[in-house]
Design a protein around this motif. Structure first.
Motif, PDB file in Angstrom:
ATOM      1  N   THR A  34       0.832  -1.195   0.000  1.00 10.90           N
ATOM      2  CA  THR A  34       0.000   0.000   0.000  1.00 10.90           C
ATOM      3  C   THR A  34       0.870   1.250   0.000  1.00 10.90           C
ATOM      4  OG1 THR A  34      -1.715  -1.168   1.221  1.00 10.90           O
ATOM      5  CG2 THR A  34      -1.815   1.242   1.237  1.00 10.90           C
ATOM      6  N   SER A  35       1.943   1.254   0.786  1.00  8.83           N
ATOM      7  CA  SER A  35       2.833   2.410   0.843  1.00  8.83           C
ATOM      8  C   SER A  35       3.511   2.658  -0.492  1.00  8.83           C
ATOM      9  CB  SER A  35       3.893   2.197   1.929  1.00  8.83           C
ATOM     10  OG  SER A  35       3.285   2.045   3.192  1.00  8.83           O
ATOM     11  N   ALA A  36       3.922   1.585  -1.172  1.00  9.99           N
ATOM     12  CA  ALA A  36       4.578   1.739  -2.468  1.00  9.99           C
ATOM     13  C   ALA A  36       3.608   2.310  -3.485  1.00  9.99           C
ATOM     14  CB  ALA A  36       5.107   0.387  -2.942  1.00  9.99           C
ATOM     15  N   ALA A  37       2.353   1.853  -3.474  1.00 10.49           N
ATOM     16  CA  ALA A  37       1.361   2.338  -4.421  1.00 10.49           C
ATOM     17  C   ALA A  37       1.058   3.810  -4.179  1.00 10.49           C
ATOM     18  CB  ALA A  37       0.080   1.516  -4.312  1.00 10.49           C
ATOM     19  N   ALA A  38       1.068   4.238  -2.935  1.00 10.81           N
ATOM     20  CA  ALA A  38       0.742   5.620  -2.602  1.00 10.81           C
ATOM     21  C   ALA A  38       1.766   6.578  -3.185  1.00 10.81           C
ATOM     22  CB  ALA A  38       0.678   5.793  -1.088  1.00 10.81           C
ATOM     23  N   GLY A  39       3.004   6.145  -3.353  1.00 15.01           N
ATOM     24  CA  GLY A  39       4.040   7.012  -3.891  1.00 15.01           C
ATOM     25  C   GLY A  39       4.125   6.989  -5.401  1.00 15.01           C
ATOM     26  N   ALA A  40       3.311   6.154  -6.053  1.00 18.51           N
ATOM     27  CA  ALA A  40       3.435   5.975  -7.491  1.00 18.51           C
ATOM     28  C   ALA A  40       2.974   7.188  -8.269  1.00 18.51           C
ATOM     29  CB  ALA A  40       2.636   4.747  -7.933  1.00 18.51           C
ATOM     30  N   GLY A  41       2.102   8.028  -7.698  1.00 22.79           N
ATOM     31  CA  GLY A  41       1.548   9.149  -8.444  1.00 22.79           C
ATOM     32  C   GLY A  41       2.181  10.482  -8.135  1.00 22.79           C
ATOM     33  N   VAL A  42       3.423  10.498  -7.675  1.00 25.25           N
ATOM     34  CA  VAL A  42       4.074  11.752  -7.291  1.00 25.25           C
ATOM     35  C   VAL A  42       4.154  12.712  -8.470  1.00 25.25           C
ATOM     36  CG1 VAL A  42       6.226  12.770  -6.510  1.00 25.25           C
ATOM     37  CG2 VAL A  42       5.348  10.725  -5.402  1.00 25.25           C
ATOM     38  N   GLY A  43       4.600  12.256  -9.624  1.00 30.19           N
ATOM     39  CA  GLY A  43       4.540  13.064 -10.821  1.00 30.19           C
ATOM     40  C   GLY A  43       5.817  13.791 -11.177  1.00 30.19           C
ATOM     41  N   SER A  44       5.680  14.827 -12.037  1.00 27.25           N
ATOM     42  CA  SER A  44       6.812  15.553 -12.593  1.00 27.25           C
ATOM     43  C   SER A  44       6.532  17.041 -12.571  1.00 27.25           C
ATOM     44  CB  SER A  44       7.064  15.105 -14.038  1.00 27.25           C
ATOM     45  OG  SER A  44       7.294  13.715 -14.100  1.00 27.25           O
ATOM     46  N   THR A  45       7.603  17.840 -12.748  1.00 30.20           N
ATOM     47  CA  THR A  45       7.476  19.298 -12.722  1.00 30.20           C
ATOM     48  C   THR A  45       8.338  19.916 -13.818  1.00 30.20           C
ATOM     49  OG1 THR A  45       7.106  19.290 -10.333  1.00 30.20           O
ATOM     50  CG2 THR A  45       7.763  21.380 -11.319  1.00 30.20           C
ATOM     51  N   ALA A  46       7.844  21.006 -14.391  1.00 33.96           N
ATOM     52  CA  ALA A  46       8.604  21.795 -15.353  1.00 33.96           C
ATOM     53  C   ALA A  46       8.750  23.209 -14.817  1.00 33.96           C
ATOM     54  CB  ALA A  46       7.903  21.816 -16.703  1.00 33.96           C
ATOM     55  N   THR A  47       9.971  23.742 -14.847  1.00 33.78           N
ATOM     56  CA  THR A  47      10.223  25.125 -14.453  1.00 33.78           C
ATOM     57  C   THR A  47      10.280  25.972 -15.716  1.00 33.78           C
ATOM     58  OG1 THR A  47      11.459  24.446 -12.493  1.00 33.78           O
ATOM     59  CG2 THR A  47      11.818  26.687 -13.285  1.00 33.78           C
ATOM     60  N   LEU A  48       9.404  26.958 -15.807  1.00 32.01           N
ATOM     61  CA  LEU A  48       9.263  27.759 -17.017  1.00 32.01           C
ATOM     62  C   LEU A  48      10.203  28.959 -17.001  1.00 32.01           C
ATOM     63  CD1 LEU A  48       5.379  27.783 -16.975  1.00 32.01           C
ATOM     64  CD2 LEU A  48       6.779  26.495 -18.590  1.00 32.01           C
ATOM     65  N   GLN A  49      10.862  29.192 -18.137  1.00 34.36           N
ATOM     66  CA  GLN A  49      11.711  30.366 -18.301  1.00 34.36           C
ATOM     67  C   GLN A  49      11.431  31.011 -19.651  1.00 34.36           C
ATOM     68  OE1 GLN A  49      15.742  28.841 -17.677  1.00 34.36           O
ATOM     69  NE2 GLN A  49      15.708  29.676 -15.609  1.00 34.36           N
ATOM     70  N   ASP A  50      11.593  32.337 -19.712  1.00 33.57           N
ATOM     71  CA  ASP A  50      11.445  33.018 -20.991  1.00 33.57           C
ATOM     72  C   ASP A  50      12.752  32.944 -21.775  1.00 33.57           C
ATOM     73  OD1 ASP A  50      13.137  34.964 -19.891  1.00 33.57           O
ATOM     74  OD2 ASP A  50      11.477  36.283 -19.325  1.00 33.57           O
ATOM     75  N   ALA A  51      12.774  33.540 -22.958  1.00 31.48           N
ATOM     76  CA  ALA A  51      13.944  33.429 -23.829  1.00 31.48           C
ATOM     77  C   ALA A  51      15.179  34.111 -23.254  1.00 31.48           C
ATOM     78  CB  ALA A  51      13.619  34.016 -25.203  1.00 31.48           C
ATOM     79  N   GLU A  52      14.985  35.032 -22.286  1.00 31.44           N
ATOM     80  CA  GLU A  52      16.115  35.707 -21.639  1.00 31.44           C
ATOM     81  C   GLU A  52      16.583  34.978 -20.390  1.00 31.44           C
ATOM     82  OE1 GLU A  52      13.282  37.596 -22.688  1.00 31.44           O
ATOM     83  OE2 GLU A  52      14.469  37.806 -24.535  1.00 31.44           O
ATOM     84  N   GLY A  53      15.948  33.860 -20.068  1.00 31.65           N
ATOM     85  CA  GLY A  53      16.341  33.076 -18.900  1.00 31.65           C
ATOM     86  C   GLY A  53      15.642  33.475 -17.622  1.00 31.65           C
ATOM     87  N   GLY A  54      14.648  34.351 -17.700  1.00 38.44           N
ATOM     88  CA  GLY A  54      13.912  34.759 -16.505  1.00 38.44           C
ATOM     89  C   GLY A  54      12.892  33.727 -16.088  1.00 38.44           C
ATOM     90  N   ASP A  55      12.741  33.512 -14.793  1.00 37.71           N
ATOM     91  CA  ASP A  55      11.760  32.554 -14.280  1.00 37.71           C
ATOM     92  C   ASP A  55      10.344  33.079 -14.476  1.00 37.71           C
ATOM     93  OD1 ASP A  55      13.684  30.758 -13.508  1.00 37.71           O
ATOM     94  OD2 ASP A  55      13.815  31.508 -11.458  1.00 37.71           O
ATOM     95  N   VAL A  56       9.492  32.220 -15.001  1.00 30.21           N
ATOM     96  CA  VAL A  56       8.100  32.584 -15.261  1.00 30.21           C
ATOM     97  C   VAL A  56       7.160  31.822 -14.334  1.00 30.21           C
ATOM     98  CG1 VAL A  56       6.257  32.534 -16.995  1.00 30.21           C
ATOM     99  CG2 VAL A  56       8.571  33.236 -17.644  1.00 30.21           C
ATOM    100  N   GLY A  57       7.535  30.608 -13.934  1.00 30.46           N
ATOM    101  CA  GLY A  57       6.675  29.827 -13.054  1.00 30.46           C
ATOM    102  C   GLY A  57       6.948  28.346 -13.179  1.00 30.46           C
ATOM    103  N   THR A  58       5.983  27.539 -12.766  1.00 28.34           N
ATOM    104  CA  THR A  58       6.126  26.086 -12.810  1.00 28.34           C
ATOM    105  C   THR A  58       4.828  25.440 -13.278  1.00 28.34           C
ATOM    106  OG1 THR A  58       5.433  25.813 -10.500  1.00 28.34           O
ATOM    107  CG2 THR A  58       7.800  26.049 -10.910  1.00 28.34           C
ATOM    108  N   VAL A  59       4.975  24.235 -13.808  1.00 24.99           N
ATOM    109  CA  VAL A  59       3.826  23.393 -14.141  1.00 24.99           C
ATOM    110  C   VAL A  59       4.116  22.007 -13.600  1.00 24.99           C
ATOM    111  CG1 VAL A  59       2.379  22.416 -15.961  1.00 24.99           C
ATOM    112  CG2 VAL A  59       3.342  24.715 -16.236  1.00 24.99           C
ATOM    113  N   SER A  60       3.196  21.470 -12.817  1.00 28.49           N
ATOM    114  CA  SER A  60       3.392  20.133 -12.247  1.00 28.49           C
ATOM    115  C   SER A  60       2.354  19.165 -12.793  1.00 28.49           C
ATOM    116  CB  SER A  60       3.313  20.188 -10.714  1.00 28.49           C
ATOM    117  OG  SER A  60       2.023  20.583 -10.291  1.00 28.49           O
TER     118      SER A  60
END
Length: 203
Positions: A34-60
């Motif tokens: 049960t514990s192993a299954a609970a961790g299966a949906g943690v997922g992924s994240t993307a850190t967004l930057q503009d063309a000048e390298g400035g941070d814009v935000g995140t998408v998970s």
């Protein structure tokens, strides 16, 4: 009458102790699974930057019962609607060539086309998402669920990327009175969402 945090903790500890005392080998195996299954949906994240390298935000991205939950948080953008898509290549190079057209260069073209773009037209690509709205204060938040891709699909051999476009997405919804022959190739490719404003590789 409210139970104090200490009382709740003691009751919880006692319950765990009793469970441990009465558990056999089979029950311990069930707990571990049960514990192993609970961790299966943690997922992924993307850190967004503009063309000048400035941070814009995140998408998970995380697995939920209905599919994949997408949560976007952005800041510092001009107010309005922006196209939001998942692209099929995990490369966010500010000045780069398109994978299928080396002669075409521009911001974040290295991320290729929309995820699932070879099998469908816009807005039926797997990576097509609802538009992102940014407030007068420059903040944007979007939570949506899609069943068009799983979190694991974002981590294929060439990866994937999240893209914010410079304009709103019309989802190829062009009334016939404006276009008797239907949406053109550009509209069916991107929903006329404009240039690529910010990009983030899905990690």
């Amino acid at each position: 009458m409210r139970r104090s945090g200490l009382t709740g903790a003691l009751v919880g500890a006692a319950a765990l102790a009793l469970t441990g005392c009465g558990a056999g080998a089979d029950e311990e195996a069930v707990v571990e699974e049960t514990s192993a299954a609970a961790g299966a949906g943690v997922g992924s994240t993307a850190t967004l930057q503009d063309a000048e390298g400035g941070d814009v935000g995140t998408v998970s991205f995380s697995e939920v019962s209905a599919g994949t939950e997408v949560v976007a948080e952005v800041q510092g953008l001009e107010p309005g609607f922006y196209g939001l898509h998942v692209h099929g290549t995990g490369l966010c190079e500010p000045d780069s060539a398109a994978p299928d057209d080396p002669g075409s260069t521009g911001a974040f073209l290295s991320a290729g086309g929309h995820l699932g773009g070879d099998e469908a037209e816009h807005p039926q690509h797997a990576g097509d998402l609802p538009s992102l709205y940014v407030t007068e204060g420059g903040l944007g938040h979007l939570t949506t669920v899609t069943d068009r891709f799983a979190v694991q699909d974002l981590a294929d051999d060439d990866g994937s990327a999240v893209m914010i476009h410079s304009g709103p997405d019309n989802y190829a919804n062009i009334p016939e009175r404006y276009a008797p022959d239907g949406p053109d190739e550009v509209t069916l490719g991107t929903g006329d969402a404009g240039s690529r404003l910010a990009c983030g590789v899905v990690e």
